[in-house]
Design a protein around this motif. Structure first.
Motif, mmCIF file in Angstrom:
data_model
loop_
_atom_site.group_PDB
_atom_site.id
_atom_site.type_symbol
_atom_site.label_atom_id
_atom_site.label_comp_id
_atom_site.label_asym_id
_atom_site.label_seq_id
_atom_site.Cartn_x
_atom_site.Cartn_y
_atom_site.Cartn_z
ATOM 1 N N PHE A 165 -3.485 9.969 -4.865
ATOM 2 C CA PHE A 165 -3.396 8.606 -4.227
ATOM 3 C C PHE A 165 -1.818 8.223 -4.211
ATOM 4 N N LEU A 166 -1.282 8.219 -5.207
ATOM 5 C CA LEU A 166 0.149 7.885 -5.423
ATOM 6 C C LEU A 166 1.265 8.348 -4.287
ATOM 7 N N ARG A 167 1.021 9.822 -4.296
ATOM 8 C CA ARG A 167 1.715 10.609 -3.349
ATOM 9 C C ARG A 167 1.146 10.283 -1.978
ATOM 10 N N LEU A 168 -0.068 9.850 -1.588
ATOM 11 C CA LEU A 168 -0.354 9.306 -0.314
ATOM 12 C C LEU A 168 0.311 8.114 -0.116
ATOM 13 N N GLN A 169 0.169 7.201 -0.921
ATOM 14 C CA GLN A 169 0.924 5.852 -0.905
ATOM 15 C C GLN A 169 2.581 5.763 -0.707
ATOM 16 N N ASN A 170 3.018 6.845 -1.336
ATOM 17 C CA ASN A 170 4.316 6.994 -1.331
ATOM 18 C C ASN A 170 4.911 7.499 -0.058
ATOM 19 N N SER A 171 4.009 8.659 0.398
ATOM 20 C CA SER A 171 4.638 9.159 1.759
ATOM 21 C C SER A 171 4.227 8.303 2.872
ATOM 22 N N ALA A 172 3.318 7.255 2.828
ATOM 23 C CA ALA A 172 2.832 6.233 3.778
ATOM 24 C C ALA A 172 4.195 5.220 3.957
ATOM 25 N N GLU A 173 4.665 4.852 2.736
ATOM 26 C CA GLU A 173 5.767 4.005 2.626
ATOM 27 C C GLU A 173 6.998 4.472 3.065
ATOM 28 N N SER A 174 7.333 5.876 2.902
ATOM 29 C CA SER A 174 8.456 6.455 3.354
ATOM 30 C C SER A 174 8.391 6.838 4.936
ATOM 31 N N GLU A 175 7.240 7.186 5.238
ATOM 32 C CA GLU A 175 6.855 7.060 6.693
ATOM 33 C C GLU A 175 7.241 5.818 7.318
ATOM 34 N N GLN A 176 6.703 4.629 6.688
ATOM 35 C CA GLN A 176 7.000 3.317 7.489
ATOM 36 C C GLN A 176 8.834 3.200 7.520
ATOM 37 N N ASN A 177 9.492 3.434 6.359
ATOM 38 C CA ASN A 177 10.867 3.127 6.377
ATOM 39 C C ASN A 177 11.468 4.048 7.441
ATOM 40 N N ALA A 178 11.008 5.207 7.731
ATOM 41 C CA ALA A 178 11.484 6.348 8.416
ATOM 42 C C ALA A 178 11.455 5.527 10.052
ATOM 43 N N ASN A 179 10.311 5.035 10.215
ATOM 44 C CA ASN A 179 9.958 4.293 11.681
ATOM 45 C C ASN A 179 10.732 3.069 11.856
ATOM 46 N N GLY A 180 11.503 2.524 10.926
ATOM 47 C CA GLY A 180 12.323 1.194 10.715
ATOM 48 C C GLY A 180 11.759 0.026 10.349
ATOM 49 N N GLU A 181 10.374 0.254 9.787
ATOM 50 C CA GLU A 181 9.701 -0.932 9.157
ATOM 51 C C GLU A 181 10.203 -1.037 7.841
ATOM 52 N N CYS A 182 10.128 -2.373 7.304
ATOM 53 C CA CYS A 182 10.699 -2.789 6.013
ATOM 54 C C CYS A 182 9.892 -2.570 4.827
ATOM 55 N N SER A 183 9.847 -2.203 3.783
ATOM 56 C CA SER A 183 9.010 -1.923 2.773
ATOM 57 C C SER A 183 9.399 -3.154 1.867
ATOM 58 N N THR A 184 8.194 -3.540 1.438
ATOM 59 C CA THR A 184 7.953 -4.747 0.625
ATOM 60 C C THR A 184 8.855 -4.670 -0.609
ATOM 61 N N SER A 185 8.905 -3.376 -1.233
ATOM 62 C CA SER A 185 9.691 -3.192 -2.495
ATOM 63 C C SER A 185 11.246 -3.175 -2.071
ATOM 64 N N ASN A 186 11.635 -3.152 -1.056
ATOM 65 C CA ASN A 186 13.160 -3.113 -0.468
ATOM 66 C C ASN A 186 13.385 -4.369 -0.193
ATOM 67 N N ASN A 187 12.578 -5.508 0.199
ATOM 68 C CA ASN A 187 12.865 -6.769 0.387
ATOM 69 C C ASN A 187 13.104 -7.703 -0.913
ATOM 70 N N LYS A 188 14.417 -7.898 -1.229
ATOM 71 C CA LYS A 188 14.814 -8.816 -2.319
ATOM 72 C C LYS A 188 15.471 -9.736 -1.808
ATOM 73 N N LEU A 189 15.171 -11.040 -2.323
ATOM 74 C CA LEU A 189 15.868 -12.166 -1.931
ATOM 75 C C LEU A 189 16.938 -12.328 -2.873
#
Length: 189
Positions: A165-189
């Motif tokens: 499940f961790l691999r599934l979550q990581n692959s989904a996040e990396s797919e979102q990043n590849a599509n140009g969407e921002c990951s919540t973990s990369n958004n730092k104020l």
């Protein structure tokens, strides 16, 4: 080699002097009685030896108070036998006993033992895991282990599921990043 003796000669025990047969009977009885030391008597004897100075003039009297029922002669003989045994061990006549510890005597620390490496899951085991996940659902690792992936125990199935499940979550996040969407973990104020 002359055996070591703590005392030069054993004191003459009080034997009846009326006849030689009575003397022989008394000597035989004393030898039998003198050789019989219980575990408790030996323990008291050893404790007294550790407590009192071996060079003290009243050593045997002090030991006798700790080991009731034994005569001074029996105590001196027992000590002499002990020193003979020690000498035989030290000279190699008698080998040192090989005291082996039993598993109950040694408590092992799990952290002190090397960690066993896990065995990689095969493709077949992973396919069986996915089938079990469809049948029994997330969280029923015991049933998946018992009925689908029988080569693994429930803890191993749970660990595999967590990584899966961790691999599934990581692959989904990396797919979102590849599509140009921002990951919540990369958004730092």
């Amino acid at each position: 080699m002359e055996p070591f003796s703590f005392f030069p000669t054993a004191p003459s025990p009080p034997f009846p002097s009326s006849s030689s047969s009575a003397l022989l009977e008394s000597t035989a009885q004393l030898a039998e009685d003198g050789d019989q030391w219980t575990f408790e008597e030996n323990k008291r004897f050893e404790t007294a030896l550790a407590e009192f100075d071996l060079g003290a003039p009243d050593l045997f009297d002090n030991i006798q108070t700790r080991v009731p029922g034994k005569t001074l002669w029996e105590i001196k003989k027992h000590l002499d036998d002990l020193f003979e045994d020690i000498e035989k061990i030290e000279t190699g006549i008698i080998p040192i006993p090989d005291y082996k510890t039993t598993p109950t005597q040694v408590k092992s620390n799990p952290r002190s033992q090397p960690r066993k490496k896990g065995v990689i899951w095969t493709e077949e085991e992973h396919k069986l895991f996915l089938q079990g996940l469809k049948i029994y659902g997330k969280g029923d690792w015991k049933s998946i282990s018992r009925h689908c992936v029988m080569s693994r125990n429930p803890t191993q199935v749970a660990s595999h599921a967590q990584k899966y499940f961790l691999r599934l979550q990581n692959s989904a996040e990396s797919e979102q990043n590849a599509n140009g969407e921002c990951s919540t973990s990369n958004n730092k104020l």
